[in-house]
Design a protein around this motif. Structure first.
Motif, PDB file in Angstrom:
ATOM      1  N   GLY A 128       0.809  -1.214   0.000  1.00  0.00           N
ATOM      2  CA  GLY A 128       0.000   0.000   0.000  1.00  0.00           C
ATOM      3  C   GLY A 128       0.840   1.261   0.000  1.00  0.00           C
ATOM      4  O   GLY A 128       0.496   2.250  -0.664  1.00  0.00           O
ATOM      5  N   ARG A 132       1.011   4.389  -2.681  1.00  0.00           N
ATOM      6  CA  ARG A 132       0.908   5.797  -2.290  1.00  0.00           C
ATOM      7  C   ARG A 132       2.035   6.609  -2.920  1.00  0.00           C
ATOM      8  O   ARG A 132       1.820   7.723  -3.381  1.00  0.00           O
ATOM      9  CB  ARG A 132       0.976   5.927  -0.766  1.00  0.00           C
ATOM     10  CG  ARG A 132      -0.218   5.371  -0.043  1.00  0.00           C
ATOM     11  CD  ARG A 132      -0.078   5.591   1.447  1.00  0.00           C
ATOM     12  NE  ARG A 132      -1.038   4.803   2.194  1.00  0.00           N
ATOM     13  CZ  ARG A 132      -1.127   4.814   3.521  1.00  0.00           C
ATOM     14  NH1 ARG A 132      -0.302   5.561   4.224  1.00  0.00           N
ATOM     15  NH2 ARG A 132      -2.023   4.071   4.125  1.00  0.00           N
ATOM     16  N   PHE A 158      -7.951  -5.323   2.978  1.00  0.00           N
ATOM     17  CA  PHE A 158      -7.844  -4.207   3.919  1.00  0.00           C
ATOM     18  C   PHE A 158      -6.961  -3.091   3.374  1.00  0.00           C
ATOM     19  O   PHE A 158      -7.271  -1.911   3.532  1.00  0.00           O
ATOM     20  CB  PHE A 158      -7.316  -4.731   5.268  1.00  0.00           C
ATOM     21  CG  PHE A 158      -8.227  -5.731   5.909  1.00  0.00           C
ATOM     22  CD1 PHE A 158      -9.398  -5.316   6.543  1.00  0.00           C
ATOM     23  CD2 PHE A 158      -7.939  -7.083   5.852  1.00  0.00           C
ATOM     24  CE1 PHE A 158     -10.258  -6.252   7.126  1.00  0.00           C
ATOM     25  CE2 PHE A 158      -8.791  -8.012   6.429  1.00  0.00           C
ATOM     26  CZ  PHE A 158      -9.954  -7.600   7.062  1.00  0.00           C
ATOM     27  N   THR A 159      -5.853  -3.472   2.714  1.00  0.00           N
ATOM     28  CA  THR A 159      -4.991  -2.459   2.108  1.00  0.00           C
ATOM     29  C   THR A 159      -5.709  -1.755   0.972  1.00  0.00           C
ATOM     30  O   THR A 159      -5.599  -0.537   0.799  1.00  0.00           O
ATOM     31  CB  THR A 159      -3.686  -3.099   1.601  1.00  0.00           C
ATOM     32  OG1 THR A 159      -3.049  -3.800   2.669  1.00  0.00           O
ATOM     33  CG2 THR A 159      -2.733  -2.037   1.060  1.00  0.00           C
ATOM     34  N   ARG A 160      -6.458  -2.518   0.197  1.00  0.00           N
ATOM     35  CA  ARG A 160      -7.220  -1.945  -0.914  1.00  0.00           C
ATOM     36  C   ARG A 160      -8.236  -0.932  -0.414  1.00  0.00           C
ATOM     37  O   ARG A 160      -8.360   0.168  -0.962  1.00  0.00           O
ATOM     38  CB  ARG A 160      -7.919  -3.072  -1.676  1.00  0.00           C
ATOM     39  CG  ARG A 160      -8.700  -2.619  -2.900  1.00  0.00           C
ATOM     40  CD  ARG A 160      -9.187  -3.836  -3.681  1.00  0.00           C
ATOM     41  NE  ARG A 160      -9.856  -3.459  -4.901  1.00  0.00           N
ATOM     42  CZ  ARG A 160      -9.980  -4.235  -5.951  1.00  0.00           C
ATOM     43  NH1 ARG A 160      -9.447  -5.441  -5.941  1.00  0.00           N
ATOM     44  NH2 ARG A 160     -10.619  -3.834  -7.032  1.00  0.00           N
ATOM     45  N   GLU A 161      -8.951  -1.291   0.658  1.00  0.00           N
ATOM     46  CA  GLU A 161      -9.945  -0.377   1.236  1.00  0.00           C
ATOM     47  C   GLU A 161      -9.269   0.908   1.733  1.00  0.00           C
ATOM     48  O   GLU A 161      -9.768   2.021   1.521  1.00  0.00           O
ATOM     49  CB  GLU A 161     -10.687  -1.072   2.378  1.00  0.00           C
ATOM     50  CG  GLU A 161     -11.808  -0.247   2.987  1.00  0.00           C
ATOM     51  CD  GLU A 161     -12.531  -0.995   4.078  1.00  0.00           C
ATOM     52  OE1 GLU A 161     -13.765  -0.909   4.130  1.00  0.00           O
ATOM     53  OE2 GLU A 161     -11.858  -1.668   4.898  1.00  0.00           O
ATOM     54  N   GLN A 162      -8.124   0.747   2.381  1.00  0.00           N
ATOM     55  CA  GLN A 162      -7.372   1.904   2.873  1.00  0.00           C
ATOM     56  C   GLN A 162      -6.931   2.795   1.720  1.00  0.00           C
ATOM     57  O   GLN A 162      -7.029   4.028   1.778  1.00  0.00           O
ATOM     58  CB  GLN A 162      -6.162   1.436   3.673  1.00  0.00           C
ATOM     59  CG  GLN A 162      -5.322   2.575   4.245  1.00  0.00           C
ATOM     60  CD  GLN A 162      -4.048   2.064   4.906  1.00  0.00           C
ATOM     61  OE1 GLN A 162      -3.676   0.908   4.756  1.00  0.00           O
ATOM     62  NE2 GLN A 162      -3.365   2.933   5.632  1.00  0.00           N
ATOM     63  N   MET A 163      -6.448   2.181   0.629  1.00  0.00           N
ATOM     64  CA  MET A 163      -5.961   2.953  -0.510  1.00  0.00           C
ATOM     65  C   MET A 163      -7.103   3.659  -1.240  1.00  0.00           C
ATOM     66  O   MET A 163      -6.923   4.759  -1.763  1.00  0.00           O
ATOM     67  CB  MET A 163      -5.195   2.041  -1.472  1.00  0.00           C
ATOM     68  CG  MET A 163      -3.822   1.633  -0.974  1.00  0.00           C
ATOM     69  SD  MET A 163      -2.763   3.048  -0.576  1.00  0.00           S
ATOM     70  CE  MET A 163      -2.794   3.956  -2.121  1.00  0.00           C
ATOM     71  N   LYS A 165      -9.776   4.874   0.202  1.00  0.00           N
ATOM     72  CA  LYS A 165     -10.057   6.049   1.026  1.00  0.00           C
ATOM     73  C   LYS A 165      -8.981   7.111   0.847  1.00  0.00           C
ATOM     74  O   LYS A 165      -9.273   8.311   0.772  1.00  0.00           O
ATOM     75  CB  LYS A 165     -10.161   5.638   2.501  1.00  0.00           C
ATOM     76  CG  LYS A 165     -11.376   4.783   2.819  1.00  0.00           C
ATOM     77  CD  LYS A 165     -11.377   4.351   4.282  1.00  0.00           C
ATOM     78  CE  LYS A 165     -12.582   3.489   4.600  1.00  0.00           C
ATOM     79  NZ  LYS A 165     -12.577   3.006   6.009  1.00  0.00           N
ATOM     80  N   GLU A 166      -7.725   6.659   0.772  1.00  0.00           N
ATOM     81  CA  GLU A 166      -6.609   7.584   0.598  1.00  0.00           C
ATOM     82  C   GLU A 166      -6.712   8.313  -0.741  1.00  0.00           C
ATOM     83  O   GLU A 166      -6.518   9.535  -0.826  1.00  0.00           O
ATOM     84  CB  GLU A 166      -5.290   6.816   0.665  1.00  0.00           C
ATOM     85  CG  GLU A 166      -4.053   7.678   0.809  1.00  0.00           C
ATOM     86  CD  GLU A 166      -3.944   8.312   2.186  1.00  0.00           C
ATOM     87  OE1 GLU A 166      -3.448   9.442   2.258  1.00  0.00           O
ATOM     88  OE2 GLU A 166      -4.353   7.686   3.179  1.00  0.00           O
TER      89      GLU A 166
END
Length: 238
Positions: A128, A132, A158-163, A165-166
């Motif tokens: 992730g 970024r 989980f990393t995909r969901e975070q990215m 949002k980012e």
């Protein structure tokens, strides 16, 4: 401000002495300042559409018209960072010395959540974090459009969901224009201001999504209904 118009775009590839059509008369307006998602099954032509729009390869026929400046950046499935360069040097890679404003680059690195990792090398970053850095590199170029080809496909849930949002946060801060390819209906619903459904190399339907991204709940009846409609149109299960 820059927008993109595609008029009757045709594209085919030669495969084993056979001409295989990929795009069959695409007509599409891609507005500036919005998050436009190209959604479709594997092999439907969505990546080819992105590559043609971004100028990586030519169409066989038709027109791709830019209104205003023509400056693009790309983010692919793999971060494609230079392994021998630090995060900072990867972000400024390709910029002229005169374009490397330290305060601006530092702010950008902070925007994508990598403050404190400026001197880290790609091998020291998670998947992730690498993505970024790739997004920061694209933004540093100050493009009119960022072309993104399934950039989170290789990441865990989980990393995909975070990215996701980012990316939405960065897009809101930078007012970026993004053309984003995915085969995930949920990802399209989470990210897109407009969802362009591609089937057999043609635009089948365009869905505007007016709910602000930060207020979207895919379990709401409206989004469930919209997802069902997209599935019925594409005749596949996400």
């Amino acid at each position: 401000m820059a927008g993109i118009k595609l008029k009757n775009i045709q594209k085919s590839y030669l495969v084993e002495d056979r001409n295989v059509p990929v795009l069959n008369g695409i007509d599409l307006d891609i507005p500036h300042g919005q998050f436009t998602v190209i959604l479709g099954q594997s092999g439907c032509g969505k990546t080819t559409l992105l590559r043609l729009t971004g100028g990586l390869e030519p169409a066989d026929s038709g027109e791709i018209l830019w209104e205003g400046n023509h400056k693009t950046a790309f983010v692919f499935q793999e971060p494609r960072l230079m392994p021998w360069l630090t995060v900072w040097d990867n972000v400024v890679f390709g910029l002229k010395k005169s374009e490397q404003n330290k305060e601006k680059i530092q702010s950008l690195i902070g925007t994508v959540g990598l403050s404190g990792f400026e001197k880290a090398y790609p091998s020291q970053l998670s998947g992730g974090m690498k993505q970024r850095a790739a997004i920061a590199r694209a933004l540093a170029y100050e493009p009119d459009f960022i072309m993104m080809d399934e950039p989170f496909a290789a990441l865990d849930y989980f990393t995909r969901e975070q990215m996701q949002k980012e990316l939405l946060r960065v897009q809101k801060v930078k007012h970026s224009s993004i053309l984003f390819v995915t085969h995930s209906i949920d990802e399209a619903l989470i990210l897109g201001d407009r969802i362009v459904v591609i089937e057999r190399g043609m635009v089948k339907k365009i869905y505007p999504v007016e709910t602000p991204a930060e207020e979207r709940n895919l379990l709401d009846d409206g989004f469930i209904s919209l997802k069902r409609d997209i599935i019925n149109n594409l005749n596949f299960i996400n």
